[in-house]
Design a protein around this motif. Structure first.
Motif, PDB file in Angstrom:
ATOM      1  N   ILE A  42       0.862  -1.185   0.000  1.00  0.00           N
ATOM      2  CA  ILE A  42       0.000   0.000   0.000  1.00  0.00           C
ATOM      3  C   ILE A  42       0.900   1.238   0.000  1.00  0.00           C
ATOM      4  O   ILE A  42       1.729   1.397   0.899  1.00  0.00           O
ATOM      5  CB  ILE A  42      -0.931   0.012   1.239  1.00  0.00           C
ATOM      6  CG1 ILE A  42      -1.745  -1.274   1.342  1.00  0.00           C
ATOM      7  CG2 ILE A  42      -1.817   1.259   1.228  1.00  0.00           C
ATOM      8  CD1 ILE A  42      -2.757  -1.488   0.249  1.00  0.00           C
ATOM      9  N   GLU A  47      -5.458  -0.632   3.672  1.00  0.00           N
ATOM     10  CA  GLU A  47      -6.012  -1.882   3.139  1.00  0.00           C
ATOM     11  C   GLU A  47      -7.538  -1.820   3.174  1.00  0.00           C
ATOM     12  O   GLU A  47      -8.116  -1.098   3.983  1.00  0.00           O
ATOM     13  CB  GLU A  47      -5.531  -3.062   3.991  1.00  0.00           C
ATOM     14  CG  GLU A  47      -4.040  -3.241   3.984  1.00  0.00           C
ATOM     15  CD  GLU A  47      -3.559  -4.288   4.976  1.00  0.00           C
ATOM     16  OE1 GLU A  47      -4.348  -4.723   5.848  1.00  0.00           O
ATOM     17  OE2 GLU A  47      -2.391  -4.667   4.879  1.00  0.00           O
ATOM     18  N   PHE A  48      -8.195  -2.615   2.326  1.00  0.00           N
ATOM     19  CA  PHE A  48      -9.657  -2.702   2.345  1.00  0.00           C
ATOM     20  C   PHE A  48     -10.108  -3.447   3.583  1.00  0.00           C
ATOM     21  O   PHE A  48      -9.355  -4.213   4.178  1.00  0.00           O
ATOM     22  CB  PHE A  48     -10.188  -3.402   1.087  1.00  0.00           C
ATOM     23  CG  PHE A  48      -9.624  -4.781   0.870  1.00  0.00           C
ATOM     24  CD1 PHE A  48     -10.148  -5.880   1.539  1.00  0.00           C
ATOM     25  CD2 PHE A  48      -8.570  -4.994  -0.003  1.00  0.00           C
ATOM     26  CE1 PHE A  48      -9.630  -7.157   1.359  1.00  0.00           C
ATOM     27  CE2 PHE A  48      -8.044  -6.266  -0.191  1.00  0.00           C
ATOM     28  CZ  PHE A  48      -8.571  -7.341   0.486  1.00  0.00           C
ATOM     29  N   GLU A  54     -15.368  -1.759  -0.155  1.00  0.00           N
ATOM     30  CA  GLU A  54     -14.081  -1.087  -0.240  1.00  0.00           C
ATOM     31  C   GLU A  54     -13.164  -1.854  -1.182  1.00  0.00           C
ATOM     32  O   GLU A  54     -13.239  -3.071  -1.295  1.00  0.00           O
ATOM     33  CB  GLU A  54     -13.433  -0.975   1.139  1.00  0.00           C
ATOM     34  CG  GLU A  54     -14.203  -0.097   2.098  1.00  0.00           C
ATOM     35  CD  GLU A  54     -13.512   0.067   3.426  1.00  0.00           C
ATOM     36  OE1 GLU A  54     -13.918   0.986   4.154  1.00  0.00           O
ATOM     37  OE2 GLU A  54     -12.579  -0.708   3.753  1.00  0.00           O
ATOM     38  N   ILE A  56      -8.985  -1.586  -3.139  1.00  0.00           N
ATOM     39  CA  ILE A  56      -7.714  -0.905  -3.361  1.00  0.00           C
ATOM     40  C   ILE A  56      -7.380  -1.075  -4.839  1.00  0.00           C
ATOM     41  O   ILE A  56      -7.670  -2.116  -5.435  1.00  0.00           O
ATOM     42  CB  ILE A  56      -6.583  -1.427  -2.452  1.00  0.00           C
ATOM     43  CG1 ILE A  56      -6.332  -2.926  -2.643  1.00  0.00           C
ATOM     44  CG2 ILE A  56      -6.884  -1.097  -0.987  1.00  0.00           C
ATOM     45  CD1 ILE A  56      -5.133  -3.472  -1.864  1.00  0.00           C
ATOM     46  N   VAL A  69      -7.493   7.755  -3.600  1.00  0.00           N
ATOM     47  CA  VAL A  69      -8.129   7.409  -2.331  1.00  0.00           C
ATOM     48  C   VAL A  69      -9.284   8.372  -2.062  1.00  0.00           C
ATOM     49  O   VAL A  69      -9.141   9.588  -2.204  1.00  0.00           O
ATOM     50  CB  VAL A  69      -7.098   7.453  -1.177  1.00  0.00           C
ATOM     51  CG1 VAL A  69      -7.778   7.246   0.166  1.00  0.00           C
ATOM     52  CG2 VAL A  69      -6.013   6.406  -1.400  1.00  0.00           C
ATOM     53  N   ILE A  82     -12.646   3.668  -2.968  1.00  0.00           N
ATOM     54  CA  ILE A  82     -11.217   3.393  -3.088  1.00  0.00           C
ATOM     55  C   ILE A  82     -10.561   3.847  -1.789  1.00  0.00           C
ATOM     56  O   ILE A  82     -10.575   5.029  -1.461  1.00  0.00           O
ATOM     57  CB  ILE A  82     -10.611   4.113  -4.305  1.00  0.00           C
ATOM     58  CG1 ILE A  82     -11.280   3.630  -5.596  1.00  0.00           C
ATOM     59  CG2 ILE A  82      -9.091   3.890  -4.343  1.00  0.00           C
ATOM     60  CD1 ILE A  82     -10.960   4.454  -6.822  1.00  0.00           C
ATOM     61  N   GLY A  84      -7.358   2.618  -0.863  1.00  0.00           N
ATOM     62  CA  GLY A  84      -5.907   2.520  -0.950  1.00  0.00           C
ATOM     63  C   GLY A  84      -5.419   2.383  -2.370  1.00  0.00           C
ATOM     64  O   GLY A  84      -6.165   1.967  -3.261  1.00  0.00           O
ATOM     65  N   SER A  97      -7.117  -4.247  -9.405  1.00  0.00           N
ATOM     66  CA  SER A  97      -7.580  -3.920  -8.056  1.00  0.00           C
ATOM     67  C   SER A  97      -7.683  -5.181  -7.215  1.00  0.00           C
ATOM     68  O   SER A  97      -7.695  -6.295  -7.740  1.00  0.00           O
ATOM     69  CB  SER A  97      -8.949  -3.250  -8.134  1.00  0.00           C
ATOM     70  OG  SER A  97      -9.898  -4.142  -8.694  1.00  0.00           O
TER      71      SER A  97
END
Length: 173
Positions: A42, A47-48, A54, A56, A69, A82, A84, A97
């Motif tokens: 990251i 993190e999700f 959510e 990333i 973000v 989003i 991350g 993703s």
């Protein structure tokens, strides 16, 4: 697979392609706690979460979609926040993703399935020996991929690998 001599860790990932802004976009499902196995770093945000809409996105995806973000992206007729931006060093992964594996399995209607298993070998291990052992034990279920060229060659016809692991819904260590 972790029980194989020379294997340090392994993680299952589901890969689904969607169209975003007219372009093919790769969505990968992974357990949040397994991000480090895939060397997913990251570089902005966080993190999700396992529970929630959510996601990333990779550094290349962030640039090509002009998203960062706090923005949202529409996938499976849902808005995902989003949270991350990540970087792996792989052009393919960094253009896609990651989200929660159980959530992607639900959205893609692919319960108990993973498309790929990332295997991390111990530093002193022989890649060819481990590959040979894995291929020998999973002859009809597994294709080993060591390079991006191998991935591109076999990606055209792979079916998802369905895992039935007792009470667990996905690959868990």
């Amino acid at each position: 697979m972790k029980s194989f001599q020379g294997v340090d860790d392994a993680v299952g990932v589901l890969i689904v392609n969607r169209v975003v802004d007219g372009n093919l976009f790769t969505v990968m499902g992974i357990g949040k706690q397994r991000l480090k196995v895939g060397e997913i770093n990251i570089i902005a945000g966080r993190e999700f979460s396992e529970n929630g809409n959510e996601i990333i996105i990779g550094k290349r995806a962030s640039q090509s979609l002009n998203k960062t973000v706090g923005d949202t992206i529409k996938l499976f007729s849902r808005d995902f926040k989003i949270v991350g931006i990540f970087e792996t060093g792989s052009m393919w992964e960094d253009a896609g993703s990651f989200m929660s594996l159980p959530l992607l399995q639900e959205l893609a209607e692919k319960p108990d399935e993973v498309s790929m298993i990332f295997v991390k070998i111990k530093p002193d291990s022989n890649l060819e020996e481990i590959t040979s052992k894995l291929e020998g034990n999973y002859t009809d279920e597994l294709v080993t991929i060591k390079t991006i060229e191998d991935f591109n060659r076999v990606n055209k016809g792979l079916e998802p690998l369905t895992l039935q692991l007792g009470p667990y819904r996905y690959w868990q260590f």
